[in-house]
Design a protein around this motif. Structure first.
Motif, PDB file in Angstrom:
ATOM      1  N   LEU A   1      -5.426   8.191 -11.386  1.00  0.00           N
ATOM      2  CA  LEU A   1      -5.810   8.868 -10.158  1.00  0.00           C
ATOM      3  C   LEU A   1      -4.833   8.445  -9.066  1.00  0.00           C
ATOM      4  O   LEU A   1      -4.619   7.256  -8.851  1.00  0.00           O
ATOM      5  CB  LEU A   1      -7.238   8.489  -9.757  1.00  0.00           C
ATOM      6  N   THR A   2      -4.236   9.437  -8.403  1.00  0.00           N
ATOM      7  CA  THR A   2      -3.257   9.137  -7.358  1.00  0.00           C
ATOM      8  C   THR A   2      -3.649   9.811  -6.049  1.00  0.00           C
ATOM      9  O   THR A   2      -4.417  10.774  -6.028  1.00  0.00           O
ATOM     10  CB  THR A   2      -1.846   9.623  -7.752  1.00  0.00           C
ATOM     11  N   ILE A   3      -3.118   9.280  -4.972  1.00  0.00           N
ATOM     12  CA  ILE A   3      -3.122   9.963  -3.680  1.00  0.00           C
ATOM     13  C   ILE A   3      -1.733  10.532  -3.506  1.00  0.00           C
ATOM     14  O   ILE A   3      -0.737   9.796  -3.585  1.00  0.00           O
ATOM     15  CB  ILE A   3      -3.460   9.004  -2.529  1.00  0.00           C
TER      16      ILE A   3
ATOM     17  N   GLN B   1       3.482   4.755   5.360  1.00  0.00           N
ATOM     18  CA  GLN B   1       2.128   5.303   5.280  1.00  0.00           C
ATOM     19  C   GLN B   1       1.287   4.585   4.225  1.00  0.00           C
ATOM     20  O   GLN B   1       0.069   4.481   4.378  1.00  0.00           O
ATOM     21  CB  GLN B   1       2.184   6.810   5.019  1.00  0.00           C
ATOM     22  N   LEU B   2       1.920   4.090   3.170  1.00  0.00           N
ATOM     23  CA  LEU B   2       1.171   3.307   2.190  1.00  0.00           C
ATOM     24  C   LEU B   2       0.638   2.026   2.826  1.00  0.00           C
ATOM     25  O   LEU B   2      -0.507   1.631   2.579  1.00  0.00           O
ATOM     26  CB  LEU B   2       2.053   2.965   0.978  1.00  0.00           C
ATOM     27  N   GLU B   3       1.456   1.371   3.640  1.00  0.00           N
ATOM     28  CA  GLU B   3       0.984   0.160   4.316  1.00  0.00           C
ATOM     29  C   GLU B   3      -0.163   0.484   5.265  1.00  0.00           C
ATOM     30  O   GLU B   3      -1.135  -0.265   5.364  1.00  0.00           O
ATOM     31  CB  GLU B   3       2.140  -0.503   5.064  1.00  0.00           C
ATOM     32  N   ASP B   4      -0.056   1.602   5.985  1.00  0.00           N
ATOM     33  CA  ASP B   4      -1.158   2.024   6.864  1.00  0.00           C
ATOM     34  C   ASP B   4      -2.437   2.262   6.065  1.00  0.00           C
ATOM     35  O   ASP B   4      -3.526   1.831   6.447  1.00  0.00           O
ATOM     36  CB  ASP B   4      -0.784   3.314   7.594  1.00  0.00           C
ATOM     37  N   LEU B   5      -2.284   2.952   4.949  1.00  0.00           N
ATOM     38  CA  LEU B   5      -3.445   3.259   4.106  1.00  0.00           C
ATOM     39  C   LEU B   5      -4.064   1.970   3.562  1.00  0.00           C
ATOM     40  O   LEU B   5      -5.292   1.825   3.524  1.00  0.00           O
ATOM     41  CB  LEU B   5      -3.011   4.169   2.951  1.00  0.00           C
ATOM     42  N   ARG B   6      -3.248   1.027   3.181  1.00  0.00           N
ATOM     43  CA  ARG B   6      -3.762  -0.241   2.641  1.00  0.00           C
ATOM     44  C   ARG B   6      -4.621  -0.976   3.656  1.00  0.00           C
ATOM     45  O   ARG B   6      -5.653  -1.570   3.308  1.00  0.00           O
ATOM     46  CB  ARG B   6      -2.602  -1.131   2.199  1.00  0.00           C
ATOM     47  N   LEU B   7      -4.209  -0.951   4.903  1.00  0.00           N
ATOM     48  CA  LEU B   7      -4.984  -1.633   5.939  1.00  0.00           C
ATOM     49  C   LEU B   7      -6.390  -1.058   6.028  1.00  0.00           C
ATOM     50  O   LEU B   7      -7.382  -1.799   6.131  1.00  0.00           O
ATOM     51  CB  LEU B   7      -4.273  -1.524   7.289  1.00  0.00           C
TER      52      LEU B   7
ATOM     53  N   GLU C   1      -2.496   0.854  -4.996  1.00  0.00           N
ATOM     54  CA  GLU C   1      -1.243   0.293  -5.484  1.00  0.00           C
ATOM     55  C   GLU C   1      -0.099   1.268  -5.251  1.00  0.00           C
ATOM     56  O   GLU C   1      -0.298   2.489  -5.202  1.00  0.00           O
ATOM     57  CB  GLU C   1      -1.345  -0.024  -6.977  1.00  0.00           C
ATOM     58  N   LYS C   2       1.103   0.708  -5.140  1.00  0.00           N
ATOM     59  CA  LYS C   2       2.294   1.539  -5.044  1.00  0.00           C
ATOM     60  C   LYS C   2       2.593   2.158  -6.418  1.00  0.00           C
ATOM     61  O   LYS C   2       2.438   1.499  -7.440  1.00  0.00           O
ATOM     62  CB  LYS C   2       3.487   0.695  -4.587  1.00  0.00           C
ATOM     63  N   PRO C   3       3.003   3.421  -6.460  1.00  0.00           N
ATOM     64  CA  PRO C   3       3.439   3.993  -7.737  1.00  0.00           C
ATOM     65  C   PRO C   3       4.645   3.225  -8.274  1.00  0.00           C
ATOM     66  O   PRO C   3       5.295   2.454  -7.552  1.00  0.00           O
ATOM     67  CB  PRO C   3       3.824   5.435  -7.369  1.00  0.00           C
ATOM     68  N   ALA C   4       4.969   3.412  -9.534  1.00  0.00           N
ATOM     69  CA  ALA C   4       6.117   2.737 -10.131  1.00  0.00           C
ATOM     70  C   ALA C   4       7.375   2.967  -9.307  1.00  0.00           C
ATOM     71  O   ALA C   4       8.200   2.060  -9.155  1.00  0.00           O
ATOM     72  CB  ALA C   4       6.323   3.220 -11.564  1.00  0.00           C
TER      73      ALA C   4
ATOM     74  N   LEU D   1       1.835   8.917  -3.310  1.00  0.00           N
ATOM     75  CA  LEU D   1       1.806   7.903  -2.262  1.00  0.00           C
ATOM     76  C   LEU D   1       1.164   6.609  -2.761  1.00  0.00           C
ATOM     77  O   LEU D   1       1.619   5.519  -2.417  1.00  0.00           O
ATOM     78  CB  LEU D   1       1.034   8.434  -1.052  1.00  0.00           C
ATOM     79  N   ALA D   2       0.109   6.726  -3.545  1.00  0.00           N
ATOM     80  CA  ALA D   2      -0.624   5.534  -3.993  1.00  0.00           C
ATOM     81  C   ALA D   2      -1.328   5.819  -5.315  1.00  0.00           C
ATOM     82  O   ALA D   2      -1.664   6.965  -5.619  1.00  0.00           O
ATOM     83  CB  ALA D   2      -1.643   5.111  -2.942  1.00  0.00           C
ATOM     84  N   VAL D   3      -1.550   4.760  -6.068  1.00  0.00           N
ATOM     85  CA  VAL D   3      -2.330   4.823  -7.307  1.00  0.00           C
ATOM     86  C   VAL D   3      -3.636   4.080  -7.068  1.00  0.00           C
ATOM     87  O   VAL D   3      -3.654   3.007  -6.454  1.00  0.00           O
ATOM     88  CB  VAL D   3      -1.558   4.191  -8.480  1.00  0.00           C
ATOM     89  N   LEU D   4      -4.747   4.667  -7.569  1.00  0.00           N
ATOM     90  CA  LEU D   4      -6.071   4.060  -7.429  1.00  0.00           C
ATOM     91  C   LEU D   4      -6.506   3.567  -8.807  1.00  0.00           C
ATOM     92  O   LEU D   4      -6.991   4.337  -9.634  1.00  0.00           O
ATOM     93  CB  LEU D   4      -7.059   5.089  -6.881  1.00  0.00           C
ATOM     94  N   PRO D   5      -6.336   2.274  -9.093  1.00  0.00           N
ATOM     95  CA  PRO D   5      -6.490   1.773 -10.472  1.00  0.00           C
ATOM     96  C   PRO D   5      -7.923   1.583 -10.943  1.00  0.00           C
ATOM     97  O   PRO D   5      -8.156   1.437 -12.145  1.00  0.00           O
ATOM     98  CB  PRO D   5      -5.755   0.431 -10.430  1.00  0.00           C
ATOM     99  N   ASP D   6      -8.881   1.567 -10.033  1.00  0.00           N
ATOM    100  CA  ASP D   6     -10.234   1.158 -10.409  1.00  0.00           C
ATOM    101  C   ASP D   6     -11.205   2.316 -10.608  1.00  0.00           C
ATOM    102  O   ASP D   6     -12.418   2.094 -10.729  1.00  0.00           O
ATOM    103  CB  ASP D   6     -10.805   0.212  -9.351  1.00  0.00           C
TER     104      ASP D   6
END
Length: 337
Positions: free
Chosen positions: A249-251, A266-272, A282-285, A295-300
């Motif tokens: 699952l990704t954003i 934007q990934l850093e903003d989203l992480r906050l 998580e950051k994509p590969a 933009l991001a991977v949702l591992p859980d």
């Protein structure tokens, strides 16, 4: 060596074969054949009522059929005052506004003659619920695989063609529900479609699914409606499914001239925002700049059991939580507030 019984519909897999069996059932529903094979006649009458959307009290007095009239797959005149158009689909979907054209052709031909016009979209493969809703909005009644199976199961017959059709549809239904049973369900395209359909049913029309082509051959994607974003044009959630190394699952972000610098920021903003709500991102590969980018991977999302054993409570609760976090973040990214 034991082999499975030969099945007509595993040999004739094209829509023309399905056109033929639907026409065959309609012809058997004519009372002229009531004494030839009473059991098959009753089954055919029940299936014809299903195509018409009528109850079991509806009397069928006569049936005449044609194929490919004005490109309509199957046309039936019933009781001398009902014109039934059937658009028959196995794996394909509507194209080129064909349903609007068929509806107009039938109305033009039959309404001046005092006929009621009826329209049935028969689908034995799988199709997005949003796509089917659009078809209903065009005035067509959906007759799906489970509708046909319900009739055939209620009216069993020893006729080999009817039995083959029932077994064929049952096999497709069993494969579609494979995500409930097999640990390797992601390798079965039918089971992947079944997962997409069930998630659509649970989450509503904010989600849709379909095939995404790419240089590696493509994958099945299940994706959310997008959120507007002040830096990107929009962001959305996407499951990447199918016979790939690992479903995820990704954003994803979409916009003009997306750069890797924008993605990192934007990934850093989203992480906050996500960390405050207990959501791991998580950051994509690797980041790929372009019109759309992960933009991001949702591992859980799959929970402790992993994707091999679908936990619907885990998945749906996770997605509702993610949706709320994305709604808050896209309304005011940290770097913009």
């Amino acid at each position: 060596m034991k082999t499975s019984r030969p099945n007509l519909f595993q040999i004739g897999t094209k829509e023309l074969a399905q056109d033929a069996v639907l026409t065959w059932f309609l012809q058997w529903a004519d009372p002229a054949h009531a004494e030839t094979d009473p059991v098959l006649y009753r089954c055919a009458q029940a299936l014809t009522r299903s195509l018409l959307g009528e109850s079991e009290e509806f009397e069928i007095r006569s049936v005449q059929t044609w194929r490919q009239w004005k490109n309509i797959d199957v046309l039936a005149e019933i009781n001398g005052n009902i014109a039934l158009a059937i658009e028959d689909k196995t794996f394909s979907t509507e194209h080129s506004e064909q349903l609007d054209r068929y509806r107009a052709a039938l109305k033009q031909e039959y309404e001046p003659r005092g006929f009621d016009c009826s329209y049935a979209y028969v689908k034995t493969g799988n199709e997005s619920l949003n796509s089917l809703a659009d078809i209903v909005a065009k005035g067509w009644r959906i007759v799906g695989r489970t509708d046909l199976l319900r009739v055939l199961a209620a009216c069993p017959t020893e006729n080999a063609i009817a039995q083959d059709f029932t077994i064929h549809l049952s096999t497709l239904e069993e494969m579609t529900l494979g995500y409930c049973q097999a640990r390797d369900w992601m390798k079965n395209g039918w089971a992947v479609e079944g997962f997409c359909l069930e998630l659509q049913r649970q989450l509503g029309d904010d989600w849709d699914w379909g095939w995404v082509s790419n240089a590696a051959g493509g994958f099945m994607a299940l994706y959310s409606k997008p959120w507007s974003h002040p830096v990107f044009r929009e962001v959305y959630l996407q499951f990447e499914l199918g016979d790939i190394a690992e479903p995820r699952l990704t954003i994803r972000a979409a916009g003009d001239d997306i750069t890797t610098e924008m993605l990192y920021q934007q990934l850093e903003d989203l992480r906050l925002v996500a960390n405050e709500k207990g959501l791991k991102v998580e950051k994509p590969a690797r980041f790929r700049a372009g019109g759309t980018s992960a933009l991001a991977v949702l591992p859980d999302v799959w929970g402790a059991s992993g994707w091999q054993k679908v936990d619907w409570t885990q998945i749906t609760q996770y997605l509702w939580k993610t949706r709320d976090i994305l709604s808050a973040w896209t309304a005011c990214p940290v770097s913009e507030c």
